[in-house]
Motif scaffolding. Structure first.
Motif, PDB file in Angstrom:
ATOM      1  N   ILE A 257       2.427  15.039 -22.880  1.00 17.23           N
ATOM      2  CA  ILE A 257       1.572  14.643 -24.004  1.00 17.23           C
ATOM      3  C   ILE A 257       1.298  13.135 -23.913  1.00 17.23           C
ATOM      4  N   PRO A 258       0.127  12.689 -24.363  1.00 16.72           N
ATOM      5  CA  PRO A 258      -0.217  11.260 -24.253  1.00 16.72           C
ATOM      6  C   PRO A 258       0.707  10.384 -25.098  1.00 16.72           C
ATOM      7  N   ARG A 293       1.633  19.479 -30.113  1.00 20.07           N
ATOM      8  CA  ARG A 293       0.293  19.907 -29.728  1.00 20.07           C
ATOM      9  C   ARG A 293      -0.563  18.680 -29.463  1.00 20.07           C
ATOM     10  N   VAL A 294      -1.599  18.861 -28.654  1.00 20.89           N
ATOM     11  CA  VAL A 294      -2.555  17.789 -28.405  1.00 20.89           C
ATOM     12  C   VAL A 294      -3.944  18.283 -28.790  1.00 20.89           C
ATOM     13  N   ASP A 295      -4.664  17.473 -29.567  1.00 23.13           N
ATOM     14  CA  ASP A 295      -6.053  17.761 -29.926  1.00 23.13           C
ATOM     15  C   ASP A 295      -6.939  16.785 -29.160  1.00 23.13           C
ATOM     16  N   VAL A 363       2.218  16.129 -38.538  1.00 25.37           N
ATOM     17  CA  VAL A 363       2.074  14.689 -38.389  1.00 25.37           C
ATOM     18  C   VAL A 363       1.098  14.447 -37.244  1.00 25.37           C
ATOM     19  N   SER A 364      -0.077  13.882 -37.546  1.00 25.40           N
ATOM     20  CA  SER A 364      -1.112  13.631 -36.539  1.00 25.40           C
ATOM     21  C   SER A 364      -1.191  12.136 -36.263  1.00 25.40           C
ATOM     22  N   ILE A 365      -1.036  11.775 -34.975  1.00 34.03           N
ATOM     23  CA  ILE A 365      -1.043  10.373 -34.571  1.00 34.03           C
ATOM     24  C   ILE A 365      -2.078  10.193 -33.468  1.00 34.03           C
ATOM     25  N   PRO A 366      -3.001   9.236 -33.620  1.00 39.57           N
ATOM     26  CA  PRO A 366      -4.023   9.039 -32.580  1.00 39.57           C
ATOM     27  C   PRO A 366      -3.428   8.426 -31.308  1.00 39.57           C
ATOM     28  N   PHE A 367      -4.013   8.802 -30.170  1.00 39.31           N
ATOM     29  CA  PHE A 367      -3.615   8.166 -28.909  1.00 39.31           C
ATOM     30  C   PHE A 367      -4.808   7.417 -28.331  1.00 39.31           C
TER      31      PHE A 367
END
Length: 368
Positions: A257-258, A293-295, A363-367
């Motif tokens: 994952i990033p 997960r990755v979006d 929990v959504s965190i931008p990369f």
């Protein structure tokens, strides 16, 4: 009529026909592609056309609903909850009318416009309803208001914490001396009183500590962080907490994952707090599942923390991030507020869903 006249008339007719074809194509494309809910009715209150967005929000299938009376389309709903009512054909005009709509368990916040359609003679031939889904805007507005409240509490905390701690330290010190004196003189009853007071002072100190977390931490270090590594490092702590409650922790890692830009220690605090809440919510037994997960479209890494507890009631779920709101007998109601502030500060968000059985925090965190 001369050939020239006929030709001119023919060209005019072709122009009108071309204009009609263009309008028809626009209307078809508009209903299919526009990000608006559009409903067209005739004077018999029958559904003549509907946009794809309206079908999605209202939970309708276009082909099944066309040409049906609106009472039949919304037959399962009481009249006060129906989005469209007959009085629209009487010329009742709506402009930016706010409506909440429930589609199964999903709630939409809508702004509705409506008016009648008239022909060249001014006779009503139908009506239209147009609505905009502003759910995300409402959610954003609530987040901003909540962040403002947290910032205010944080400022108060930073300014008053030391003023509270200093007298508490003195009181605690003298109480410890009194307790020792009572113990030496065999005054167990009085010694018990001082023990109760010391316990309460410790609770006040813990509350002050949580207040300080709401203020901006001074030693925040933003760096590239591997979320999988963060979760693996705190997993033994989560497992120990689960053992105390007879629950089982399942960790579903995702390879490669990033990395995200954040403070590693603050992220640990977020995941520990949410996991601990989930374990406590289940009581004895149950499963806590942590998955990655990755979006790629939103460019976010999502960490889902799901428990198999009783779920969160609908009337409570909107309040759980509010400062001081808690359902725990010993809770301060600041834990989730602190978590939300930490994630907001790095451009992410925390969402919660609970559908009768079990709860999932995402929990959504931008990369980059």
């Amino acid at each position: 009529m001369t050939p020239a006249g006929y030709g001119a008339h023919s060209e005019g007719g072709n122009a009108v026909q071309h204009e009609l074809t263009l309008l028809q194509r626009f209307a078809g494309t508009f209903l299919r592609d526009v990000n608006l809910g559009v409903i067209l009715l005739n004077t018999s209150f029958e559904l003549m056309d509907i946009s794809d967005t309206a079908c999605r929000v209202l939970g309708l299938h276009r082909e099944q609903a066309l040409h049906l009376p609106l009472e039949q389309v919304f037959a399962d709903l009481p009249i006060e909850h129906q989005l469209v009512r007959r009085h629209i054909l009487e010329g009742v005009v709506l402009r930016n009318h706010a409506v909440s709509w429930m589609n199964n368990q999903e709630r939409y916040e809508l702004l509705v416009d409506s008016n009648v359609l008239k022909d060249e003679q001014g006779v009503v031939v139908g009506a239209y309803i147009i609505f905009k889904d502003v759910t995300n805007l409402r959610s954003l507005e609530e987040q901003v208001q909540r962040s403002d409240r947290l910032a205010m509490i944080g400022q108060i905390a930073a300014g008053t914490a030391h003023e509270i701690r200093n007298p508490l330290t003195s009181i605690k010190g003298f109480l410890q001396v009194l307790r020792k004196t009572f113990e030496d003189q065999g005054m167990s009853r009085e010694s018990g009183f001082t023990e109760v007071m010391l316990t309460e002072i410790n609770r006040i100190n813990e509350l002050v500590n949580e207040f300080l977390l709401l203020s901006k931490p001074k030693n925040v270090t933003f760096d590239y962080v591997d979320l999988s590594q963060v979760l693996r490092e705190i997993l033994p702590i989560i497992n120990n907490e689960a053992l105390l409650h007879g629950t089982v922790v399942q960790y579903e890692a995702m390879h490669g994952i990033p990395q995200v830009v954040a403070d590693k220690e603050l992220l640990k605090q977020v995941f520990l707090n949410i996991s601990k809440n989930g374990i406590e919510a289940m009581g004895e037994g149950g499963f806590l599942t942590i998955s990655e997960r990755v979006d790629p479209e939103e460019r976010k890494v999502n960490i889902d923390i799901h428990d198999t507890g009783p779920g969160i009631p609908t009337f409570v779920i909107d309040k759980i991030f509010d400062p001081f709101f808690t359902t725990k007998a010993e809770g301060t109601g600041l834990g989730l507020s602190v978590c939300q502030r930490i994630i907001h500060d790095i451009g992410g968000h925390i969402r919660v869903s609970s559908k009768g059985f079990g709860t999932t925090f995402t929990v959504s965190i931008p990369f980059p």
